[in-house]
Scaffold this active site. Structure first.
Site, mmCIF file in Angstrom:
data_model
loop_
_atom_site.group_PDB
_atom_site.id
_atom_site.type_symbol
_atom_site.label_atom_id
_atom_site.label_comp_id
_atom_site.label_asym_id
_atom_site.label_seq_id
_atom_site.Cartn_x
_atom_site.Cartn_y
_atom_site.Cartn_z
ATOM 1 N N HIS A 1 0.858 -1.186 0.000
ATOM 2 C CA HIS A 1 0.000 0.000 0.000
ATOM 3 C C HIS A 1 0.898 1.240 0.000
ATOM 4 C CE1 HIS A 1 1.098 0.145 4.202
ATOM 5 N NE2 HIS A 1 0.600 -1.071 4.391
ATOM 6 N N GLU A 2 0.257 2.402 0.093
ATOM 7 C CA GLU A 2 1.056 3.639 -0.022
ATOM 8 C C GLU A 2 2.117 3.798 1.065
ATOM 9 O OE1 GLU A 2 -1.287 7.235 -1.543
ATOM 10 O OE2 GLU A 2 -2.774 5.701 -1.040
ATOM 11 N N GLY A 3 1.859 3.175 2.212
ATOM 12 C CA GLY A 3 2.866 3.205 3.285
ATOM 13 C C GLY A 3 4.166 2.591 2.791
ATOM 14 N N HIS A 4 4.063 1.449 2.091
ATOM 15 C CA HIS A 4 5.275 0.822 1.551
ATOM 16 C C HIS A 4 5.911 1.729 0.500
ATOM 17 C CE1 HIS A 4 2.932 -2.846 2.855
ATOM 18 N NE2 HIS A 4 4.080 -3.046 3.451
ATOM 19 N N GLU B 1 7.582 3.622 10.724
ATOM 20 C CA GLU B 1 7.461 3.946 12.156
ATOM 21 C C GLU B 1 6.153 3.454 12.759
ATOM 22 O OE1 GLU B 1 8.160 8.099 12.844
ATOM 23 O OE2 GLU B 1 10.322 7.889 12.479
ATOM 24 N N LYS B 2 5.248 2.943 11.919
ATOM 25 C CA LYS B 2 4.005 2.393 12.498
ATOM 26 C C LYS B 2 4.360 1.272 13.478
ATOM 27 C CE LYS B 2 1.071 -0.125 10.091
ATOM 28 N NZ LYS B 2 1.000 -1.408 10.842
ATOM 29 N N ASP B 3 5.354 0.480 13.085
ATOM 30 C CA ASP B 3 5.849 -0.573 13.986
ATOM 31 C C ASP B 3 7.102 -0.038 14.669
ATOM 32 O OD1 ASP B 3 3.941 -2.732 13.320
ATOM 33 O OD2 ASP B 3 4.759 -2.423 11.321
ATOM 34 N N SER C 1 -2.199 0.147 6.679
ATOM 35 C CA SER C 1 -1.777 -1.193 7.082
ATOM 36 C C SER C 1 -2.402 -2.200 6.132
ATOM 37 C CB SER C 1 -2.263 -1.459 8.509
ATOM 38 O OG SER C 1 -2.270 -2.848 8.774
ATOM 39 N N SER C 2 -1.711 -3.305 5.925
ATOM 40 C CA SER C 2 -2.266 -4.357 5.073
ATOM 41 C C SER C 2 -3.559 -4.884 5.691
ATOM 42 C CB SER C 2 -1.272 -5.499 4.941
ATOM 43 O OG SER C 2 -0.055 -4.981 4.521
#
Ligand code: PAF
Length: 282
Positions: A34-37, A150-152, A187-188
């Protein structure tokens, strides 16, 4: 974009790139991109000559077998997304045997206690699984720079610790959380939310914003009480934990000491979908 489905072909490629003096940026993923990646690749492509990603749903980091089973997988879709992104030079899609030649088990790590906080209390063995797969991927890809969201945030600090302890010659970079328009962290797992659940899940980010407003104004026990009240009122949601912790040690605090940086961490179940988020407090 090159697609490598075995360790051998990947390693021949890496060797050639290293011989040419190319600086390699690496962003490992579990797919369902997704866009986060994409924001990891954007940063990596600015700072390196070559960007490599990997897609591997790592079984040893799932403490809950049904979570592993339900984890979305669609490699063809992922490859299309990567091709469209246009800034990834190669993707590695290893088989289990490429990463776990001696069988599917985790190593045991000591991350100086970082592994015992928050996620460590709720997801037994999770960080040993993450450590095992990330160590192996870094050894195979040999990147100069590696990028993690940084989400994780706890995972990010643990990977920094891993590379420091193993003296791996790679610089670890944290990339800011990428959010949907509503503020929900990408998130996935969001794919499994219904449109109504997706809409109501924005309360997670809204809550973190409130916590930031309350930072150093009201006490932490009072903040904790307000958070509990907010989530007691949310239908179909269950707060797993809310913690304010020192940003370096990840130790929970119930007082804001001067000279320390703090971050708020939250995990919420929306039915059986586990959503995680965090925010630096300033
Ligand atoms: O953050 C993830 O997607 C995974 O934990 C990682 C770092 C790719 C290891 O499997």
């Amino acid at each position: 974009m090159k697609v490598f489905r075995s360790k051998k072909t990947l390693q021949d490629y890496i060797e050639r790139q290293k011989e040419m003096g190319k600086k390699i940026g690496f962003a490992p993923t579990m797919g369902s991109l997704h866009e986060g990646h994409l924001s990891l690749y954007t940063q990596a492509s600015k700072e390196n000559d070559l960007v490599i990603s990997s897609v591997f749903v790592n079984p040893t980091q799932f403490n809950n077998p049904s979570d592993l089973e339900k984890y979305p997988r669609d490699f063809n879709r992922d490859i299309k997304i990567l091709e469209k992104a246009g800034n990834v030079d190669a993707v590695y899609l290893p088989e289990i045997v490429d990463l776990y030649p001696d069988g599917l088990k985790s190593k045991g790590y000591d991350f100086d206690g970082l592994e015992n906080e928050m996620e460590g209390k709720f997801r037994s063995g999770h960080f040993d699984g993450v450590g095992t797969v990330v160590e192996e991927l870094l050894l195979q890809v040999k990147p100069d720079n590696a990028y993690f969201g940084e989400k994780d945030y706890q995972q990010l600090l643990i990977i920094e610790k891993l590379t420091e302890k193993l003296k791996l010659p790679v610089k670890i970079h944290g990339v800011p959380i990428f959010r949907e328009k509503s503020g929900l962290a990408m998130s996935s797992r969001n794919e499994r939310l219904t449109p109504e659940q997706r809409e109501s899940s924005k309360v997670i980010h809204e809550t973190l914003i409130k916590v930031n407003d309350w930072f150093r104004i009201i006490t932490i026990p009072e903040i904790n009480k307000r958070i509990k009240d907010i989530f007691d009122d949310q239908r179909g949601m269950m707060l797993e934990y809310f913690v304010i912790a020192d940003e370096k040690t990840l130790k929970e605090t119930d007082f804001f000491y001067k000279g320390h940086d703090y971050r708020a961490f939250i995990v919420v179940f929306v039915n059986d979908i586990r959503l995680i988020d965090n925010m630096h407090l300033d």
